[in-house]
Each structure stands twice: as C-alpha cells, then as structure tokens.
Design an enzyme around this catalytic site. Structure first.
Site, PDB file in Angstrom:
ATOM      1  N   CYS A  86       0.808  -1.216   0.000  1.00 15.26           N
ATOM      2  CA  CYS A  86       0.000   0.000   0.000  1.00 15.26           C
ATOM      3  C   CYS A  86       0.845   1.271   0.000  1.00 15.26           C
ATOM      4  O   CYS A  86       0.302   2.370  -0.105  1.00 15.26           O
ATOM      5  CB  CYS A  86      -0.917  -0.007   1.211  1.00 15.26           C
ATOM      6  SG  CYS A  86      -1.856  -1.531   1.325  1.00 15.26           S
ATOM      7  N   HIS A 335      -8.647   3.321  -2.596  1.00 17.08           N
ATOM      8  CA  HIS A 335      -7.292   2.859  -2.294  1.00 17.08           C
ATOM      9  C   HIS A 335      -6.722   2.016  -3.434  1.00 17.08           C
ATOM     10  O   HIS A 335      -6.577   0.809  -3.298  1.00 17.08           O
ATOM     11  CB  HIS A 335      -7.337   2.062  -0.975  1.00 17.08           C
ATOM     12  CG  HIS A 335      -6.004   1.667  -0.442  1.00 17.08           C
ATOM     13  ND1 HIS A 335      -4.811   2.206  -0.886  1.00 17.08           N
ATOM     14  CD2 HIS A 335      -5.661   0.760   0.513  1.00 17.08           C
ATOM     15  CE1 HIS A 335      -3.810   1.646  -0.213  1.00 17.08           C
ATOM     16  NE2 HIS A 335      -4.294   0.764   0.622  1.00 17.08           N
TER      17      HIS A 335
END
Ligand SMILES: [Zn+2]
Lengths: 390, 161
Positions: A86, A335
């Site tokens: 991430c 995301h």
C-alpha cells in the site's frame, strides 16, 4: 544534497472504472503534464512506477518501461518499479526524491497505478491476501480486513475505543470526499449507516473499510532551485521518516499501539525541523476507521489510547487541531494501492494552491504530511511537505 | 461487410487452481528445508525452530537464525494448549479456496511464548472472548499435506442462549 520540489501533479478519476490498468496510467500521465509549464515528457530523465500487484491485478510484470512508453517518457538516468504494498506510491516518490537530491536525476516522475476491479472479485481478494506472509498468516485468511479487525478488537479491549468513535472517522472522511470530484465515494454517511452496514469481519462493518478502487496518479520532482521555472506554486519536500518492525504477525511490535509509526513520525519531524504542532494537514492512511484513530496517536496529535476521544471532540476536522484527510482519505477517495500515496501527496499540493472545493479547504496551511502504512501496519512511511522552502 | 475471415478458437473451459495460487505451503523436502515442521505436525506436534547459539525462538521456522545467523537450530515443541489473544470472523471477502467455508473464525493464539495466527474451529464469533483456552488441532488436505488449527476448549461451556 539538493533540496527537492514537487512542481506538478495529475490524477485519474478514482473509482470502479470502466478502464484498464494502462488506460488509467495514460489518464494520470496526460493530467500530469497538463499541470506544468515549460516541461514535456521528453524532458523527464527518470521514472519510478508505484505498482503493488500488477502481476495479479493486470497479469503484467516489468511495468516501469510499459508506463514510460505509454506516457511518452524516455528514461535515461533511472527507471524502476517500486513495490511496498500500500506504500508503493510513496516509495516511488522517495526514490525519485533521492535521485533528484543526489544529482543522479534532474527531472523525475513518480507515478502510481492499480486496477483492482476484475470479473471475479474473489480473485482480487486472493491477490491481496498474499501481502501478509502467505504461508503463515495469509493461509489463515489474514488479509487486510481481518488484521485490522483484530487490531480494532485489541484497541477496544485495551483502551475502551468504541464502534461509534470509529464510525465518526467514516462520517468525516465521506463528508470531505463528497466535496472531492476525483473521489471514489461521493455520498455522505451517518454513524447509524456505518453501524448498520454489512459486517465484513467483526468489529469492522463495510463502512469501516475503504473500497476497492481503480486509479492512477503522478507527480513531477525537480531540484528546488529550478522549481519556479515550472510553476508559481511548487511544494517542497522537507522531511521524511520510515520504519518497519517485523512482518509475520508474531513479530509485530504490538497490535494496539503502532511503535513503527511513532518512530517514523519522530524521524519525520526531526528531519523537517518541525513539531507535531506545526502540522496543518495530515493526509493519512485510513484504510480502516481504526487506522486513522491509531494514526492520531502515532503521529502525536493525542495520547496513546485517546484517538477515539480525539475525533469525538472534533479535533481532526478542518478548523480543529489538525485537518486530517481533507481529501476524504482512502475511505472516501479509495485505495488503488500503488497510486494512493501519490493522490494524497498531490492533494497537499492542491491545498497549498487553494485549488480545492472551499468546503474542504484548509486555509493558510503551510505544512502537510503524507502518511502511508503497509502490511499488518508493520511499516509506516511519512513525507513532510512545505508550501515554502525552509 | 468486411471480407476478413472470422474463426472461433478453443480455450480450456476452466483452469484448475494453479499450485502457486494455493495458500497452503509446499511441504515436501523437495521444495523446502523446513519439511520437518510438517513431519512433526503429522505426529501431532506444533513446533518451531530455536537457535542453539543465541536461544532465540523463531517463528515461522527458519533454516538460519535471523538474530545471530547461526545454522545450529533445534525443533522446539510449542505445546497443545493456547490462549486466544484476538479473533474475528470472515463473513465477506474470503479468497479463492476459502469462499465455501464462510463464515469462519480466525484468531491470534498465544502459545509457547509466540503469537501465531490460525483458524479457530468449533465456535462462532459470538461464542469467543479474549483469553479463551484453545486446543491444537491438525487438518489434513486431500493431497495429504497438513496444517495446524485451534479449536475452542470443550471444557468451556458455550453460553446458554
Ligand atoms: Zn541465534
């Protein structure tokens, strides 16, 4: 070492996009070069591509040359893909920053991309479950929602944090994303709606979780002394911190208290010569509501265990103690793993320029931090951005 | 109308679960130097490696101590009873190969000085609480590979509804 500035940003609309991996990166690339004067793709000498899992999401490896080709960049100094789950996008910025700072590169692009919607979403879940140690934690189905579910459970158990406090993070961030045209989710939610949304992994409901999102975003980095050639409103990188502790669940520091975040924050503030009180905007990694609560604590905005109270008291809103995720955060904007940190970094630049909806504008902001975490929150990365060179 | 020739071609109707999309580790000594872990498991023992030089208990099992880089490691028995440190239940978003099991509980178990993740069998989320005693259980896959799970200790009474 040279000081470094970000002179432009560009982004694709985030969301459940009827667009492929390479479509998204072309959209961000076009927007990126439209955002800057006197600079064309051919002037760029280096490129870093943040992409977490293109092998699985797009069945592509070796994506940095593919991206360079599609956006018209001909790298002649440094080219690489950066992967840190991430945080892949912030990793791209950090590498570009290092190259420009050392003189290895004079004009570098950091661009991130992820295409997460696919015909079989169980396959997407499978892909993400190999971020945690697949043979020892992934095999037990510890992917993102469950690891943050047990994190939330321990935080509630040790500090008395409540579901209602967690829901307030979702309410705040959906409110700001409703004012952000590139955000994935543009509808407001209420505490009641969060608590009534389907249970994903208790204690996390669906609206405690960020959505799966397609997206791409990029920034251009140049030496600070050259920045005004390209824009009247550059943003300067003035500090950073990054820290990792362990990887498999057994070797994490502590579920309910993110020691690596505290260490990364300390280093970021030290290198930027600022304190936590100087931070006007914090674009942080709210992949789950509990994450943002623990980030108030880890970044030093409140004491450990008091993150729930911090939002209950309205402190992380614009006009409060510090504006946390005025973009709408990951919760609202989505995301797309490799692009997320770059969307958030560009958001800080747009805030400094005053180029956002007035309902989510942080007036007079001088310092913004961009925080991203990866894995089981065992790794935290922070960039410190400043409107003025200091 | 274009004069270009069109032809339907054949593809496999379905591709089976490829080995590298299987979450369970390869256990045979042809593929790993820690196959002893799985042999021990087959005999009912959950073990891990302990460094003979510096004493570090290493999880997951290693071939070299990550603390002192010694290769002199021994197998250490973690025991069969653990305590639930944290848990949740998978209700949405399970990966391929586990979708059919939903809902099921998973957790982090404190055992032998470690905190290891595992499936928690024999209980619903509502039945469990932090600190519950759980017992080691071994599952065997159709291809005879093995893995560990825990189940809730039977002596604890389930709450009466
Ligand atoms: Zn050792």
């Amino acid at each position: 070492m040279r000081q470094v500035a970000i002179v432009a940003g560009g982004e694709a609309k985030a969301g459940r996009r009827a667009a492929s991996w390479r479509d998204l990166v072309q959209e961000a690339g076009k927007a990126l070069f439209e955002d800057v004067d006197n600079l064309s793709p051919k002037d760029v000498d280096s490129i870093f591509v943040g992409a977490a899992q293109p092998e699985r999401f797009a069945f592509l490896s070796y994506v940095a040359p593919l991206v360079a080709e599609h956006i018209g960049v001909t790298p002649r100094k440094v080219i690489a893909r950066t992967e840190l789950a991430c945080v892949s996008g912030q990793a791209a910025i950090r590498y570009a920053w290092n190259c420009v700072a050392t003189g290895m590169s004079d004009i570098a692009v950091a661009i991130g991309v992820e295409k997460m919607y696919q015909p079989d979403m169980a396959e997407a879940q499978t892909t993400m479950t190999c971020v945690l140690d697949r043979e020892w934690d992934g095999v037990n189905c510890f992917s993102a929602p469950p690891i943050f579910a047990v994190t939330a459970q321990r935080h509630m158990y040790e500090f008395g944090t409540t579901k209602e406090q967690m829901a307030l993070v979702s309410v705040k961030n959906h409110h700001y994303s409703s004012l952000n045209p590139i955000a994935h989710l543009q509808k407001e939610v209420t505490v009641e709606a969060v608590l009534k949304s389907p249970m994903v992994a208790p204690p996390l409901n669906l609206f405690d979780c960020c959505p799966m999102t397609d997206g791409s975003a990029g920034v251009i980095l140049v030496p600070a002394e050259e920045a005004k050639k390209y824009t009247d409103t550059p943003m300067y990188l003035i500090g950073s911190g990054q820290y990792a502790v362990g990887n498999v669940i057994n070797n994490l520091a502590n579920l309910a208290e993110w020691a690596p975040l505290k260490l990364a924050a300390k280093e970021a503030y030290r290198t930027a010569k600022i304190t936590k009180d100087d931070v006007d905007i914090a674009e942080v990694h709210d992949c789950f509501t509990i994450s943002e609560i623990m980030e108030y604590e880890g970044l030093g905005f409140c004491e450990t265990g008091k993150g729930g109270k911090f939002i209950e008291d309205g402190k992380p809103y614009i006009g409060g103690k510090v504006a946390v995720n005025p973009s709408g955060g990951i919760m609202g904007c989505g995301h797309p793993l490799g692009a997320t940190s770059i969307y958030h970094t560009f958001e800080i630049l747009k805030q400094f320029r005053g180029d956002v909806d007035m309902g989510r504008y942080v007036k007079g902001a001088e310092i913004g931090i961009q925080h991203s975490l990866s894995g089981a929150a065992n790794q935290h990365s922070i960039l410190v951005c400043s409107r003025e060179l200091r | 109308m274009s004069m270009v020739k069109f032809e339907k071609i054949k593809r496999p109707e379905k591709i089976g679960l490829p080995f590298m999309l299987d979450f369970y580790p390869l256990q045979d000594e042809k593929y790993t130097r820690t196959s002893q872990f799985f042999k021990n498991l087959k005999e009912g023992h959950l073990t891990t490696t302990k460094c003979k030089k510096c004493g570090e208990l290493l999880w997951p099992p290693r071939v070299i101590c990550s603390n002192c880089h010694s290769e002199k490691l021994e197998w250490f028995d973690l025991g069969t009873e653990g305590e639930l440190y944290a848990f949740t239940e998978i209700r949405l978003g399970a990966p391929i190969g586990f979708v059919e099991d939903v809902p099921f509980c998973i957790g982090i178990v404190r055992i032998g000085g470690l905190l290891i993740s595992a499936r928690i069998d024999g209980a619903k989320y509502e039945d469990l609480k932090i600190g519950d005693k759980v017992n080691l259980k071994i599952v065997e896959l159709p291809d005879s590979r093995v893995f560990y799970r825990f189940s809730r200790n039977k002596e604890q009474k389930l709450p009466i509804p």
